[in-house]
Write an enzyme that holds these catalytic residues in place. Structure first.
Site, short mmCIF file in Angstrom:
data_model
loop_
_atom_site.label_atom_id
_atom_site.label_comp_id
_atom_site.label_asym_id
_atom_site.label_seq_id
_atom_site.Cartn_x
_atom_site.Cartn_y
_atom_site.Cartn_z
CE LYS A 35 -4.25 -0.34 2.15
NZ LYS A 35 -5.24 -0.28 3.24
CD GLU A 151 -13.65 10.80 10.06
OE1 GLU A 151 -12.58 11.33 10.35
OE2 GLU A 151 -14.61 11.45 9.58
N GLY A 255 -34.23 -0.08 0.69
CA GLY A 255 -33.25 -0.83 -0.11
C GLY A 255 -33.13 -2.26 0.39
CB CYS A 262 -19.42 1.89 9.48
SG CYS A 262 -17.78 2.55 9.19
P1 NAD Z 1 -9.11 0.09 6.54
O1 NAD Z 1 -9.08 -1.37 6.75
O2 NAD Z 1 -9.47 0.65 5.21
O3 NAD Z 1 -7.70 0.72 6.93
C1 NAD Z 1 -6.98 0.34 8.06
C2 NAD Z 1 -5.49 0.40 7.72
O4 NAD Z 1 -4.74 0.24 8.92
C3 NAD Z 1 -5.02 -0.69 6.78
O5 NAD Z 1 -4.39 -0.09 5.65
C4 NAD Z 1 -4.03 -1.50 7.60
O6 NAD Z 1 -2.95 -2.02 6.83
C5 NAD Z 1 -3.55 -0.47 8.60
N1 NAD Z 1 -2.98 -1.00 9.83
C6 NAD Z 1 -3.46 -1.95 10.66
N2 NAD Z 1 -2.63 -2.12 11.71
C7 NAD Z 1 -1.62 -1.25 11.56
C8 NAD Z 1 -0.46 -0.94 12.33
N3 NAD Z 1 -0.19 -1.56 13.49
N4 NAD Z 1 0.38 -0.01 11.85
C9 NAD Z 1 0.14 0.62 10.69
N5 NAD Z 1 -0.95 0.39 9.94
C10 NAD Z 1 -1.82 -0.54 10.36
O7 NAD Z 1 -10.11 0.67 7.66
P2 NAD Z 1 -11.02 1.99 7.58
O8 NAD Z 1 -12.24 1.73 6.80
O9 NAD Z 1 -10.15 3.14 7.22
O10 NAD Z 1 -11.47 2.10 9.10
C11 NAD Z 1 -10.56 2.46 10.12
C12 NAD Z 1 -11.35 2.72 11.39
O11 NAD Z 1 -12.21 3.85 11.20
C13 NAD Z 1 -12.28 1.58 11.82
O12 NAD Z 1 -12.30 1.52 13.22
C14 NAD Z 1 -13.62 2.02 11.31
O13 NAD Z 1 -14.68 1.48 12.05
C15 NAD Z 1 -13.57 3.52 11.48
N6 NAD Z 1 -14.43 4.28 10.57
C16 NAD Z 1 -14.52 3.90 9.27
C17 NAD Z 1 -15.33 4.65 8.41
C18 NAD Z 1 -15.47 4.26 6.96
O14 NAD Z 1 -16.36 4.81 6.30
N7 NAD Z 1 -14.65 3.37 6.44
C19 NAD Z 1 -16.03 5.76 8.89
C20 NAD Z 1 -15.88 6.12 10.23
C21 NAD Z 1 -15.08 5.37 11.07
#
Ligand code: NAD
Length: 432
Positions: A35, A151, A255, A262
């Site tokens: 990545k 977030e 839907g 989430c």
């Molecule tokens: P994601 O899986 O897309 O991204 C997480 C990233 O963290 C990955 O790239 C992974 O490789 C990296 N990672 C994991 N452990 C790591 C470490 N020790 N060091 C460095 N990198 C590490 O997840 P996301 O969708 O971005 O969600 C992240 C958090 O935000 C979750 O808790 C989710 O619930 C929350 N969230 C997500 C959204 C959404 O719309 N996706 C919205 C609000 C909140």
């Protein structure tokens, strides 16, 4: 300010881009080397409206950097934002805290000077305390505070929501940390409500909000089921309901059931967490069960239309959990596809952005089309599962010519029922 962001996914990357655009020095850290390599080569790793350009601008002006090294991202940071995943545990469905704990262990080693560690990941109540303990155990002398910074961005609108959020919630139990975040969010003052609360309240706000939204979706889906039987139209009903400001007109679209990375995981995590506290959240428990069952019922609708056609072919439009994203995690479309496959159905699928993510999950179990029209060739039913607006603009005359049998199950209500039926389609939608 210098900001380190741990986790460069759907939250971390737009957040990094956003803060860099506001003039901060941002280093995004991820332990997924592939990545980071892609990002360093100038390519965004997710699809988000407007992301590519803003991402490239900030990479070029040197404000946005990427690394696999926790040391590089953390040692000079004023604020370290944790944005790693908190996926559901496969059995208990509680939030799996492995990545959060690992990140805390690792970052602790490199803190220098006073640093605010802000948790953007969606985490169970009390996680701020746990992170604090982990860091304190590793580095008893470190000068830091842990705050909750939930977030609320919507995928597909991530940058819009970064710059124009409905609210910013900051859960800081101490004034020093609160002041650093007040500084970070200065550009938002006067434009957005910034709410300062206790850390545990902040952690709860995120789950309580997502569970409420999931409940609102499930409610309108159940009303749609009712309308179908009672001869009412869900859109007229939703409009009439939404004009009441106490209800509001958003999130009243029927839907196939809510999905995405989430809502399913956060409702389950909230219910689990409450059970641990001895509180039974009856509404959320019911919504979870009802929403799961809905996907199977939707798959059945599709199968019913072709039950008398031997060797029927099913065309699928849409795999992402919603339009505007390539994200397939917990996508209703993918769950319906799995259900259809479990019944031995033959599928040819198409999505504008989610083909490669879907292929990682579905492998050789389905055929992959190259376009909307390619998907429907020879099909006995077309199922529309994601609300990409382009599907609603399809040339139905051409679609009918390409199909073997003119059946449409439109689970996103994108087409005009009248037009479809006038053209001779057997057309089903939701709530009408
Ligand atoms: P994601 O899986 O897309 O991204 C997480 C990233 O963290 C990955 O790239 C992974 O490789 C990296 N990672 C994991 N452990 C790591 C470490 N020790 N060091 C460095 N990198 C590490 O997840 P996301 O969708 O971005 O969600 C992240 C958090 O935000 C979750 O808790 C989710 O619930 C929350 N969230 C997500 C959204 C959404 O719309 N996706 C919205 C609000 C909140």
């Amino acid at each position: 300010m210098k900001i380190g962001i741990i986790g460069t996914g759907y939250v971390g990357l737009p957040t990094g881009v956003g803060f860099a655009e506001l003039g901060h020095d941002v280093i995004c850290i991820d332990n997924n080397a592939a990545k980071i390599e892609t990002l360093r080569s100038g390519k965004a790793t997710i699809f988000e409206d407007g992301l590519d350009e803003m991402f490239l601008n900030n990479v070029r002006n040197g404000r946005l950097k990427f690394t696999t090294s926790m040391r590089e991202g953390v040692q000079e940071a004023d604020v370290v934002i944790i944005a790693v995943g908190t996926p559901p545990h496969p059995i208990t469905k509680e939030a799996d805290m492995r990545y959060i704990h690992e990140a805390a262990e690792e970052l602790a080693q490199y803190l220098q000077g006073y640093t605010v560690v802000a948790t953007k990941s969606t985490v169970p109540v009390g996680t701020g305390d746990d992170i604090e303990k982990i860091i304190r155990n590793r580095r008893p002398q470190a000068d830091f505070d842990v705050v909750s910074l939930p977030e609320f961005l919507r995928e597909g609108f991530a940058l819009h929501d970064f710059f124009s959020p409905d609210r910013i919630v900051i859960g800081a139990d101490n004034e020093k940390a609160g002041a650093v975040l007040r500084d970070l969010y200065k550009p938002f003052e006067g434009k957005t409500q910034i709410l300062y609360v206790r850390r545990r309240s902040s952690e709860t706000i995120k789950y309580a909000s997502n569970a409420f939204l999931a409940m609102k979706i499930h409610y309108i889906n159940e009303m749609a089921d009712f309308c179908e039987k009672a001869g009412a139209d869900i859109y007229e009903v939703a409009k009439g309901m939404g004009l009441d400001r106490r209800i509001g007109d958003r999130f009243l679209n029927p839907g196939p059931g809510y999905g995405g990375s989430c809502f399913p995981k956060d409702t389950n995590a909230m219910a689990y967490m409450a059970r641990q506290y001895g509180v039974y959240l009856s509404l959320i428990e019911t919504v979870i069960k009802g929403n799961d069952a809905r996907k199977a019922r939707m798959a059945n609708r599709i199968l019913e239309t072709v039950k008398n056609i031997p060797d029927a072919k099913i065309a699928i439009w849409g795999l992402a959990f919603k339009n505007g994203t390539d994200d397939c995690r917990e996508s209703p479309a993918m769950q319906i596809v799995s259900e259809l496959l479990a019944h031995g159905a033959k599928l040819r699928v198409y999505d504008f952005k989610a083909m490669s993510n879907a292929a990682k999950i579905l492998g050789a179990k389905v055929e992959y089309a190259t376009s909307m029209t390619d998907a429907v060739e020879g099909a006995d039913v077309l199922a529309i599962l994601t609300e990409w607006p382009e599907f609603g603009k399809a040339d139905l005359t051409e679609i009918k010519e390409l199909m073997n049998t003119p059946n449409i199950v439109d689970l996103r209500n994108l087409l005009s029922p009248q037009e479809a039926r006038n053209l001779g389609f057997c057309y089903q939608c939701i709530g009408q």
